[in-house]
Design an enzyme around this catalytic site. Structure first.
Site, PDB file in Angstrom:
ATOM      1  N   SER A  15     -39.260  -9.772 -70.240  1.00 39.87           N
ATOM      2  CA  SER A  15     -40.144  -8.633 -69.965  1.00 39.87           C
ATOM      3  C   SER A  15     -41.530  -8.819 -70.588  1.00 39.87           C
ATOM      4  O   SER A  15     -41.716  -9.595 -71.529  1.00 39.87           O
ATOM      5  CB  SER A  15     -39.521  -7.338 -70.488  1.00 39.87           C
ATOM      6  OG  SER A  15     -38.267  -7.143 -69.884  1.00 39.87           O
TER       7      SER A  15
HETATM    8  N1  SAM Z   1     -34.054  -8.308 -72.124  1.00 46.91           N
HETATM    9  C1  SAM Z   1     -34.380  -9.577 -71.520  1.00 46.91           C
HETATM   10  C2  SAM Z   1     -35.188 -10.451 -72.413  1.00 46.91           C
HETATM   11  O1  SAM Z   1     -35.519 -10.061 -73.549  1.00 46.91           O
HETATM   12  O2  SAM Z   1     -35.461 -11.593 -72.004  1.00 46.91           O
HETATM   13  C3  SAM Z   1     -35.029  -9.427 -70.167  1.00 46.91           C
HETATM   14  C4  SAM Z   1     -34.100  -8.863 -69.173  1.00 46.91           C
HETATM   15  S1  SAM Z   1     -34.454  -9.182 -67.485  1.00 46.91           S
HETATM   16  C5  SAM Z   1     -35.840  -8.176 -67.196  1.00 46.91           C
HETATM   17  C6  SAM Z   1     -33.059  -8.309 -66.782  1.00 46.91           C
HETATM   18  C7  SAM Z   1     -31.744  -9.015 -66.995  1.00 46.91           C
HETATM   19  O3  SAM Z   1     -30.701  -8.130 -66.558  1.00 46.91           O
HETATM   20  C8  SAM Z   1     -31.592 -10.281 -66.173  1.00 46.91           C
HETATM   21  O4  SAM Z   1     -31.313 -11.359 -67.027  1.00 46.91           O
HETATM   22  C9  SAM Z   1     -30.421  -9.977 -65.249  1.00 46.91           C
HETATM   23  O5  SAM Z   1     -29.607 -11.095 -64.958  1.00 46.91           O
HETATM   24  C10 SAM Z   1     -29.674  -8.939 -66.053  1.00 46.91           C
HETATM   25  N2  SAM Z   1     -28.752  -8.098 -65.285  1.00 46.91           N
HETATM   26  C11 SAM Z   1     -28.900  -7.535 -64.047  1.00 46.91           C
HETATM   27  N3  SAM Z   1     -27.810  -6.826 -63.719  1.00 46.91           N
HETATM   28  C12 SAM Z   1     -26.939  -6.933 -64.758  1.00 46.91           C
HETATM   29  C13 SAM Z   1     -25.637  -6.415 -65.019  1.00 46.91           C
HETATM   30  N4  SAM Z   1     -24.990  -5.649 -64.156  1.00 46.91           N
HETATM   31  N5  SAM Z   1     -25.050  -6.733 -66.183  1.00 46.91           N
HETATM   32  C14 SAM Z   1     -25.680  -7.520 -67.102  1.00 46.91           C
HETATM   33  N6  SAM Z   1     -26.909  -8.038 -66.922  1.00 46.91           N
HETATM   34  C15 SAM Z   1     -27.540  -7.742 -65.762  1.00 46.91           C
END
Ligand code: SAM
Length: 219
Positions: free
Chosen positions: A59
């Site tokens: 992010s």
């Molecule tokens: N917090 C992260 C960081 O510090 O790098 C960035 C997160 S990124 C914007 C969103 C993440 O949510 C992605 O890695 C994606 O694979 C994950 N995601 C999406 N749906 C999900 C789910 N149902 N369960 C777990 N992770 C999920």
């Protein structure tokens, strides 16, 4: 401690988003370049989201600051993060609490990469799980704080259930293209307050209480 990291943090502070000295210290201690790879390291201290592969992103720093400030982390908080991604957000949270940060990610290679990133930084109080975080993580519930770092079509019911009374959840709610960030405070077992803190763009939360399920119900 790089000049670029200090400059990025200074700029976010100047804009009024960064208030807590503990969060400032965490950002200084956790260089974002450790959480991005290859040529993209050159963008690590730009205030933009960056690709981490698999069509996912780390992010934007200002967004991470806004969400973390809204979570009002105390040193006694047990925290759940949905969407580990690179591990940067969980690493930041790990510096603000003495308890564990639990984080869940659905893409295996991101789980493995985040584990490597945290190991390199000798962070021991982040526990990474693989799976559908839209169900929360019942095994370690309830949590004082929950942060969802992917766009949600609605508040996943298991997450509300797994939040302690008095606890805070920060969650982007909306469609695939734009979301409104809400700070949810759980008042009783069945009642909560919901305050908007602005508009953002996130990758979607997939899974049972995320977008996949919604789409499949339209068939
Ligand atoms: N917090 C992260 C960081 O510090 O790098 C960035 C997160 S990124 C914007 C969103 C993440 O949510 C992605 O890695 C994606 O694979 C994950 N995601 C999406 N749906 C999900 C789910 N149902 N369960 C777990 N992770 C999920």
């Amino acid at each position: 401690m790089s000049y670029d990291n200090r400059k990025m943090i200074f700029d976010i502070k100047q804009k009024g988003y960064l208030k807590s000295p503990e969060l400032e210290k965490a950002l200084l201690d956790l260089p974002r370049e450790k959480f991005v790879s290859g040529a993209l390291k050159g963008f690590a201290y730009k205030d933009v989201p960056i690709s981490i592969g698999h069509r996912q992103t780390i992010s934007q720093p200002t967004t991470v600051v806004i969400m973390t400030e809204a979570l009002k982390v105390k040193s006694t908080d047990k925290i759940l993060e949905i969407g580990t991604g690179s591990g940067w957000q969980s690493a930041i949270l790990s510096k603000l609490t003495k308890k564990n940060v639990y984080t869940i990610e659905r893409i295996r290679s991101l789980v493995n990469q985040a584990k490597e990133n945290l190991k390199e930084l000798r962070i021991k109080n982040v526990k990474i799980s693989e799976g559908d975080g839209s169900n929360g993580l019942k095994k370690y519930a309830p949590y004082n704080k929950i942060i969802i770092t992917a766009a949600c079509p609605e508040i996943p019911k298991p997450l509300l259930d797994q939040l302690k009374v008095g606890g805070i959840m920060v969650i982007p709610l909306g469609d695939y293209y734009s979301q409104e960030m809400f700070v949810i405070t759980k008042r009783t077992k069945t009642k909560y307050d919901k305050v908007s803190i602005g508009y953002f763009n996130f990758v979607p939360l997939m899974g049972k209480y995320g977008f996949e399920e919604k789409k499949s119900t339209l068939k």
